[in-house]
Design an enzyme around this catalytic site. Sequence first.
Site, PDB file in Angstrom:
ATOM      1  N   ASN A  14       5.753   6.775  -5.058  1.00 24.75           N
ATOM      2  CA  ASN A  14       4.641   5.620  -4.874  1.00 24.75           C
ATOM      3  C   ASN A  14       4.656   4.832  -5.859  1.00 24.75           C
ATOM      4  OD1 ASN A  14       2.610   6.334  -2.868  1.00 24.75           O
ATOM      5  ND2 ASN A  14       1.641   7.969  -3.726  1.00 24.75           N
ATOM      6  N   GLY A  15       5.132   5.125  -7.067  1.00 24.16           N
ATOM      7  CA  GLY A  15       5.376   4.089  -8.117  1.00 24.16           C
ATOM      8  C   GLY A  15       6.745   4.411  -8.231  1.00 24.16           C
ATOM      9  N   HIS A  26       8.356   6.719 -16.023  1.00 22.57           N
ATOM     10  CA  HIS A  26       9.060   7.735 -15.455  1.00 22.57           C
ATOM     11  C   HIS A  26      10.480   8.395 -16.312  1.00 22.57           C
ATOM     12  CE1 HIS A  26       8.056   5.492 -11.361  1.00 22.57           C
ATOM     13  NE2 HIS A  26       7.180   6.694 -11.689  1.00 22.57           N
ATOM     14  N   GLY A  65      12.673   8.875  -2.506  1.00 25.31           N
ATOM     15  CA  GLY A  65      14.164   8.898  -2.825  1.00 25.31           C
ATOM     16  C   GLY A  65      14.639  10.199  -2.203  1.00 25.31           C
ATOM     17  N   GLU A  66      13.831  11.306  -2.341  1.00 26.63           N
ATOM     18  CA  GLU A  66      14.173  12.458  -1.854  1.00 26.63           C
ATOM     19  C   GLU A  66      14.152  12.755  -0.342  1.00 26.63           C
ATOM     20  OE1 GLU A  66      11.979  15.713  -4.132  1.00 26.63           O
ATOM     21  OE2 GLU A  66      12.497  14.195  -5.962  1.00 26.63           O
ATOM     22  N   ASN A  67      13.159  12.220   0.383  1.00 26.08           N
ATOM     23  CA  ASN A  67      13.122  12.339   1.700  1.00 26.08           C
ATOM     24  C   ASN A  67      13.425  11.114   2.565  1.00 26.08           C
ATOM     25  OD1 ASN A  67      11.731  15.043   1.311  1.00 26.08           O
ATOM     26  ND2 ASN A  67      10.247  13.632   0.114  1.00 26.08           N
ATOM     27  N   ARG A 117       1.966  16.155 -20.278  1.00 29.07           N
ATOM     28  CA  ARG A 117       2.656  14.834 -19.933  1.00 29.07           C
ATOM     29  C   ARG A 117       1.606  13.749 -20.513  1.00 29.07           C
ATOM     30  NH1 ARG A 117       1.958  11.357 -14.603  1.00 29.07           N
ATOM     31  NH2 ARG A 117       3.407   9.692 -15.326  1.00 29.07           N
ATOM     32  N   ASN A 134      -1.069  17.798 -16.593  1.00 30.87           N
ATOM     33  CA  ASN A 134      -0.930  16.504 -16.613  1.00 30.87           C
ATOM     34  C   ASN A 134      -2.446  15.966 -16.384  1.00 30.87           C
ATOM     35  OD1 ASN A 134      -0.507  14.089 -15.709  1.00 30.87           O
ATOM     36  ND2 ASN A 134       1.116  14.369 -14.084  1.00 30.87           N
ATOM     37  N   ARG A 171       2.239  -1.713  -5.473  1.00 30.78           N
ATOM     38  CA  ARG A 171       2.341  -2.930  -6.486  1.00 30.78           C
ATOM     39  C   ARG A 171       3.405  -3.734  -6.147  1.00 30.78           C
ATOM     40  NH1 ARG A 171       3.348   2.059 -10.544  1.00 30.78           N
ATOM     41  NH2 ARG A 171       1.454   2.807 -10.737  1.00 30.78           N
ATOM     42  N   LYS A 181      -3.606  18.297 -13.394  1.00 32.25           N
ATOM     43  CA  LYS A 181      -2.235  19.026 -12.405  1.00 32.25           C
ATOM     44  C   LYS A 181      -1.889  19.896 -13.518  1.00 32.25           C
ATOM     45  CE  LYS A 181      -0.313  15.527  -9.720  1.00 32.25           C
ATOM     46  NZ  LYS A 181       0.611  14.366  -9.706  1.00 32.25           N
ATOM     47  N   ASP A 224       2.544   4.167   2.615  1.00 37.67           N
ATOM     48  CA  ASP A 224       3.437   5.537   2.751  1.00 37.67           C
ATOM     49  C   ASP A 224       4.672   5.264   3.815  1.00 37.67           C
ATOM     50  OD1 ASP A 224       4.413   8.236   4.065  1.00 37.67           O
ATOM     51  OD2 ASP A 224       2.668   8.999   3.136  1.00 37.67           O
ATOM     52  N   HIS A 230      14.014   6.276  -9.012  1.00 42.54           N
ATOM     53  CA  HIS A 230      12.961   7.047  -8.942  1.00 42.54           C
ATOM     54  C   HIS A 230      11.916   6.381  -7.896  1.00 42.54           C
ATOM     55  CE1 HIS A 230       9.683  10.022 -10.321  1.00 42.54           C
ATOM     56  NE2 HIS A 230       8.887   9.026  -9.714  1.00 42.54           N
ATOM     57  N   GLU A 280       9.620  17.139 -13.283  1.00 45.09           N
ATOM     58  CA  GLU A 280       8.975  16.499 -14.445  1.00 45.09           C
ATOM     59  C   GLU A 280       8.208  17.898 -15.138  1.00 45.09           C
ATOM     60  OE1 GLU A 280       7.534  12.225 -13.885  1.00 45.09           O
ATOM     61  OE2 GLU A 280       7.678  13.359 -12.087  1.00 45.09           O
TER      62      GLU A 280
HETATM   63  P1  ADP Z   1       4.048   9.774  -6.629  1.00 46.54           P
HETATM   64  O1  ADP Z   1       4.477   8.510  -7.443  1.00 46.54           O
HETATM   65  O2  ADP Z   1       2.680   9.755  -6.403  1.00 46.54           O
HETATM   66  O3  ADP Z   1       4.458  11.158  -7.602  1.00 46.54           O
HETATM   67  P2  ADP Z   1       5.772  10.755  -4.825  1.00 46.54           P
HETATM   68  O4  ADP Z   1       7.295  10.833  -5.636  1.00 46.54           O
HETATM   69  O5  ADP Z   1       5.419  12.168  -4.274  1.00 46.54           O
HETATM   70  O6  ADP Z   1       4.938   9.889  -5.491  1.00 46.54           O
HETATM   71  O7  ADP Z   1       6.041   9.911  -3.364  1.00 46.54           O
HETATM   72  C1  ADP Z   1       5.028   9.718  -2.379  1.00 46.54           C
HETATM   73  C2  ADP Z   1       5.830   8.950  -1.393  1.00 46.54           C
HETATM   74  O8  ADP Z   1       6.773   9.537  -0.901  1.00 46.54           O
HETATM   75  C3  ADP Z   1       4.711   8.782  -0.117  1.00 46.54           C
HETATM   76  O9  ADP Z   1       3.959   7.669  -0.168  1.00 46.54           O
HETATM   77  C4  ADP Z   1       5.805   8.647   1.042  1.00 46.54           C
HETATM   78  O10 ADP Z   1       5.957   7.044   0.977  1.00 46.54           O
HETATM   79  C5  ADP Z   1       6.981   9.078   0.552  1.00 46.54           C
HETATM   80  N1  ADP Z   1       7.479  10.165   1.268  1.00 46.54           N
HETATM   81  C6  ADP Z   1       7.276  11.338   1.541  1.00 46.54           C
HETATM   82  N2  ADP Z   1       7.962  11.997   2.455  1.00 46.54           N
HETATM   83  C7  ADP Z   1       8.607  11.151   3.261  1.00 46.54           C
HETATM   84  C8  ADP Z   1       9.394  11.141   4.395  1.00 46.54           C
HETATM   85  N3  ADP Z   1       9.741  12.389   4.849  1.00 46.54           N
HETATM   86  N4  ADP Z   1      10.152  10.122   4.435  1.00 46.54           N
HETATM   87  C9  ADP Z   1       9.993   9.047   3.705  1.00 46.54           C
HETATM   88  N5  ADP Z   1       9.045   8.968   2.836  1.00 46.54           N
HETATM   89  C10 ADP Z   1       8.521  10.062   2.240  1.00 46.54           C
END
Ligand code: ADP
Length: 396
Positions: A210-211, A179, A332-334, A91, A7, A240, A14, A282, A207, A383
């Site tokens: 950041n985006g 995405h 979405g995951e965390n 990618r 990527n 954004r 990456k 963040d 998804h 991905e």
């Molecule tokens: P990218 O679009 O750069 O691939 P990611 O999918 O890695 O981004 O998402 C990054 C974002 O995930 C961070 O800016 C942060 O806002 C969020 N994030 C990471 N860990 C956590 C967490 N434990 N709780 C809430 N948000 C989180």
Amino acid sequence: MKILVLNCGSSSLKYQLVDMQTEQALAKGLVERIGIENSRIVHQKGEGEKVTIEQDIPNHQVAVQLAIDALLHTGHGVITDVKEISAAGHRVVHGGENFSQAAIVTDEVKKAIAECSSLAPLHNPANLVGIEACEKILDVKQVVVFDTAFHQTMPEKAFMYALPYGLYEKYKVRRYGFHGTSHKYVSVQAAALLGKPIADLKLISCHLGNGASVCAINAGKCIDTSMGLTPLEGLIMGTRTGDMDPAAVTFVMEKEKLSPAGMDDLMNKTSGVHGVSGVSSDFRDLEQAATDGNERAKLALDMYAYRVAKYIGAYTAAMNGVDAIIFTAGVGENGASTRKDICEYLGYLGVSINDERNGKRGIEIDISADNAKTRVVVIPTNEELTIARETLQLIK
Ligand code: ADP
């Protein structure tokens, strides 16, 4: 068989070497600040310690070579001969209307990617540089996997903007969506987790990284998505704006005496939850600030969840129903509390989440309450694996 996934950004690269038997990453890494001072490569073998090598990395060809050297290294390497790499998958951000699926790299394909550069001026040229750097170093087939490809099944009524039609004919101004590789991967994984054929499912994939983008997936096909001509449309993101009145753009430009490039910068880099809160893009920082009583951080989080919920409502209407909502990517995951905030709007759909399951991390999981009619699942995106799988399919 081992596939190298790449990527390439304008100053970064990456990489990941994927073993297709186990579908695991043997090693991965990031080359940073290519062509800038203080460049370096951070490499990780499996789940081992990260190794950082600082050195001058003037261009992408040197970066690709360094990545391959790291993979061959006697200590932190994972192969002994470059011939162990069977193919490379790249990618590529924008495939325009030319690509509805991945493609083997040929001169025509490279030309078509270059033609899409006006639609993704920061990304496509960098992607091409990476492909050409690889061509010089590796004697393998290369495949390109496009962020836009999955969305090419959208019907005209979803992808057209209500601008004069001639602008579509002249410049291909329309919704493309991004995405796609992630939305495709998580939808396939979600169907497997739910134990149903994807052909029988109406899914809404969120998804949120950041985006951020939402995608309506009916029977495995994208029928609508929130990002548009560029990744600026749709959800509120880290920095954004997402959707707003297009007239606000010309209004702000006039008032603030901004050029098109200046306005573009403002909408992409200093807006979103960062712009509203004045705290951070963040979500960990935002949640902390909101807990500490920062009203604008709280407002930014409220606006964010509300916008996602509105899109879920819209896409439920577009598909005349929804069976499951998927959360993926960083937030979405965390972001358990963001997921909960979004789901609070969705009681009318029969969404109800189980707090204990919602607190789990790092696994594919159905976080719904047992009796919930519409399921909510969390699927960590991958991905790179999708790119490796599509590369394998094409070179077979
Ligand atoms: P990218 O679009 O750069 O691939 P990611 O999918 O890695 O981004 O998402 C990054 C974002 O995930 C961070 O800016 C942060 O806002 C969020 N994030 C990471 N860990 C956590 C967490 N434990 N709780 C809430 N948000 C989180």
